[in-house]
Enzyme design. Structure first.
Site, short mmCIF file in Angstrom:
data_model
loop_
_atom_site.label_atom_id
_atom_site.label_comp_id
_atom_site.label_asym_id
_atom_site.label_seq_id
_atom_site.Cartn_x
_atom_site.Cartn_y
_atom_site.Cartn_z
N GLY A 32 74.64 -28.13 -9.37
CA GLY A 32 75.67 -27.09 -9.21
C GLY A 32 76.58 -27.02 -10.41
CG ASP A 48 67.49 -24.41 -2.92
OD1 ASP A 48 68.29 -25.33 -2.63
OD2 ASP A 48 67.19 -23.50 -2.14
CB VAL A 49 70.08 -29.49 -4.44
CG1 VAL A 49 70.54 -29.50 -5.88
CG2 VAL A 49 71.10 -28.80 -3.53
CB SER A 105 85.50 -31.83 0.89
OG SER A 105 86.57 -30.97 1.20
CE1 TYR A 125 82.08 -27.47 1.47
CE2 TYR A 125 84.17 -28.32 2.29
CZ TYR A 125 83.33 -28.02 1.23
OH TYR A 125 83.73 -28.27 -0.06
CB ALA A 162 77.95 -31.16 5.19
CE LYS A 163 81.52 -30.93 0.32
NZ LYS A 163 80.62 -31.15 -0.83
#
Ligand code: NAD
Length: 253
Positions: free
Chosen positions: A13, A63-64, A142, A154, A157-158
């Protein structure tokens, strides 16, 4: 400053934002850098900034969340720059919505880029690090890991990345590999500009409002994160592993 002369770094990214600043910082620290992003053309400005400053970099499109693309990308990096020693899992997307409106696709996309992406890139990179008996992996968490309205996907995931970080630190430590995470607060990038627009605010207005509730009375810049990533890749941090460092101006206090 990290001494990364002779080392190869992959920053995912890295076409813009925090990833671009990190790629430039690691190049200034001496690493040859693979600037990985979805579109290799979009990664070119970061590559140019590095080469114009006297560093070495290549643009890599992947694309990761795509297993084959990640494995091929890491092989290409090894062929063109050498075996990877530093991996910064930074690629990210948001698909914010309140839970009752969040689509399954938006859940899967966010999990795919952040968690599956970090897993695929770390698994592909570790074999080169184990061979070198040296490596640095930095994952990007994050402050949202602590919970944030509209970000169930999100935030999960973080938070997941913090557990992933601790587990990789345990598994890879015996091979001389440090694995840590940075957890940024509000950093002024296109990601937070898009958040402002979703909230119906001008990006500058959201930055001002956020600065007011941040103890250090400013929002972060991409370089604020790049500086800490550089530290985590340095010899000064060689006994630091499994940690998540919040870089948020005191926001979560
Ligand atoms: P950004 O949107 O400016 O940049 C993200 C980059 O990731 C883009 O270049 C994008 O093309 C790339 N990307 C997205 N999906 C990808 C994929 N599947 N494969 C490869 N590349 C992909 O975001 P940013 O603000 O620079 O954020 C960077 C990281 O920091 C993200 O992981 C983000 O979640 C995290 N973060 C940002 C903030 C903030 O305030 N900006 C706060 C906390 C955490």
């Amino acid at each position: 400053m990290a001494d990364l002369k002779g080392r190869v770094a992959v920053v995912t990214g890295a076409a813009r934002g925090i990833g671009a600043a990190t790629a430039q910082r690691l190049a200034a620290d001496g690493a040859a850098v693979a600037v990985l992003d979805l579109d290799p053309a979009a990664a070119e400005p970061t590559v140019s900034a590095i080469t114009q400053a006297g560093g070495k970099a290549i643009a890599v499109g992947a694309d990761v969340s795509d297993e084959d693309a990640v494995n091929s990308a890491l092989e290409r990096v090894a062929d063109e720059l050498g075996p990877v020693g530093v991996l910064i899992n930074n690629a990210g997307v948001t698909r914010d919505n309140l839970l009752f409106k969040m689509s399954t696709q938006d859940w899967d996309t966010v999990m795919g880029v952040h968690l599956r992406g970090a897993f695929l890139c770390s698994r592909a990179a570790q074999k080169y690090m184990v061979e070198q008996k040296w490596g640095k992996i930095v994952n990007t968490s994050s402050v949202s890991a602590l919970g944030n309205r509209g970000q169930a996907n999100y935030s999960a995931a973080k938070a997941g990345l913090q557990g992933f970080t601790r587990t990789l630190a345990i598994e890879l430590g015996p091979f001389g590999i440090n694995v840590n995470a940075v957890a940024p607060g509000f950093i002024a990038t296109e990601m937070t500009d898009a958040t402002a627009k979703r909230l119906g605010l001008e990006p500058e207005k959201l930055r001002e409002e956020t600065a007011k509730v941040t103890p250090l009375r400013r929002v972060g810049a991409p370089q604020d994160i790049a500086n800490v990533v550089s530290f985590l890749c340095s010899e000064d941090a060689s006994f630091v592993t499994g940690q998540t460092i919040y870089v948020d101006g005191g926001r979560k206090l």
